[in-house]
Design an enzyme around this catalytic site. Structure first.
Site, PDB file in Angstrom:
ATOM      1  CG  ASP A   1      33.837  18.547   6.851  1.00  0.00           C
ATOM      2  OD1 ASP A   1      33.659  18.037   5.720  1.00  0.00           O
ATOM      3  OD2 ASP A   1      32.892  18.961   7.555  1.00  0.00           O
ATOM      4  CG  HIS A   2      33.695  14.302   8.926  1.00  0.00           C
ATOM      5  ND1 HIS A   2      33.833  15.508   9.589  1.00  0.00           N
ATOM      6  CD2 HIS A   2      32.395  13.945   9.047  1.00  0.00           C
ATOM      7  CE1 HIS A   2      32.655  15.853  10.096  1.00  0.00           C
ATOM      8  NE2 HIS A   2      31.770  14.929   9.776  1.00  0.00           N
TER       9      HIS A   2
ATOM     10  CB  CYS B   1      32.175  20.988   4.709  1.00  0.00           C
ATOM     11  SG  CYS B   1      30.929  22.275   4.532  1.00  0.00           S
TER      12      CYS B   1
ATOM     13  NE  ARG C   1      27.659  14.373   5.053  1.00  0.00           N
ATOM     14  CZ  ARG C   1      27.840  14.511   6.358  1.00  0.00           C
ATOM     15  NH1 ARG C   1      27.179  15.451   7.027  1.00  0.00           N
ATOM     16  NH2 ARG C   1      28.664  13.714   7.015  1.00  0.00           N
TER      17      ARG C   1
ATOM     18  NE  ARG D   1      27.986  46.828  -7.823  1.00  0.00           N
ATOM     19  CZ  ARG D   1      27.293  46.635  -8.939  1.00  0.00           C
ATOM     20  NH1 ARG D   1      27.418  45.511  -9.628  1.00  0.00           N
ATOM     21  NH2 ARG D   1      26.467  47.558  -9.373  1.00  0.00           N
TER      22      ARG D   1
HETATM   23  C1  RB5 Z   1      29.458  17.687   9.215  1.00  0.00           C
HETATM   24  O1  RB5 Z   1      28.560  16.800   9.740  1.00  0.00           O
HETATM   25  C2  RB5 Z   1      28.737  18.864   8.570  1.00  0.00           C
HETATM   26  O2  RB5 Z   1      28.086  19.593   9.538  1.00  0.00           O
HETATM   27  C3  RB5 Z   1      29.711  19.733   7.794  1.00  0.00           C
HETATM   28  O3  RB5 Z   1      30.374  18.968   6.859  1.00  0.00           O
HETATM   29  C4  RB5 Z   1      29.110  20.893   7.034  1.00  0.00           C
HETATM   30  O4  RB5 Z   1      28.057  20.485   6.234  1.00  0.00           O
HETATM   31  C5  RB5 Z   1      28.831  22.086   7.813  1.00  0.00           C
HETATM   32  O5  RB5 Z   1      28.388  23.130   7.308  1.00  0.00           O
END
Ligand code: RB5
Length: 155
Positions: free
Chosen positions: A9-10, A66, A110, A138
């Protein structure tokens, strides 16, 4: 594992191209499933698009990124046949292949930096799943949960 789908995602977008470049230089063929801009988008949709292509046999495994890796791994694991592992360290990456036969590696852009992401991807892609009885059993139980036949198993 040579062909790899990669989606994000972004929040994962800044890590995607560096990871593609690195893994390409390591000899892998990367198939970019987007997102293709830094504009805000919804991780379940990219997870779905990437997992559909994996389940269609376009590659042996996928990498999803993400912000935390959490949302995109939850979304991926909603798909029958997907075993997505959220990894933030090398040991988890290794075990996710050996014990869980994970076919999707999820990471949080992040949470960990790009250098660690590269190492984790390397470890994931170079580790085989073990065919040890207990691990296979499993994994079969995971499939039984997906199929709704778990009640037929004895514990
Ligand atoms: C996006 O802001 C964020 O919520 C997404 O990238 C992720 O961390 C969600 O689990």
């Amino acid at each position: 594992m040579k062909k790899i789908l990669i989606g994000c995602d972004h929040a994962g977008f800044p890590a995607k191209q560096p990871l593609i470049d690195y893994l390409t230089s390591e000899g892998y063929e990367l198939i970019d499933c987007g997102t293709y801009t830094a504009d805000s988008c919804d991780y379940p949709l990219n997870a779905h698009a990437t997992c559909k292509r994996l389940l269609n046999g376009e590659a042996e495994c996928a990498i999803l990124i993400c912000g935390t890796g959490i949302g995109i791994s939850i979304a991926a694991n909603k798909h029958k046949g997907i075993r997505a592992a959220l990894c933030g360290d090398l040991y988890s990456a290794e075990m996710s292949r050996q014990h869980n036969a994970a076919n999707v590696l999820c990471m949080g852009a992040r949470v960990i930096d790009i250098e660690l992401m590269k190492q984790i991807a390397d470890k994931f892609l170079t580790t085989d799943s073990l065919s040890t009885d207990r691990h296979v059993r499993r994994q079969q139980q995971l499939s039984a949960i997906e199929d709704g036949t778990i009640d037929d198993l004895s514990f």
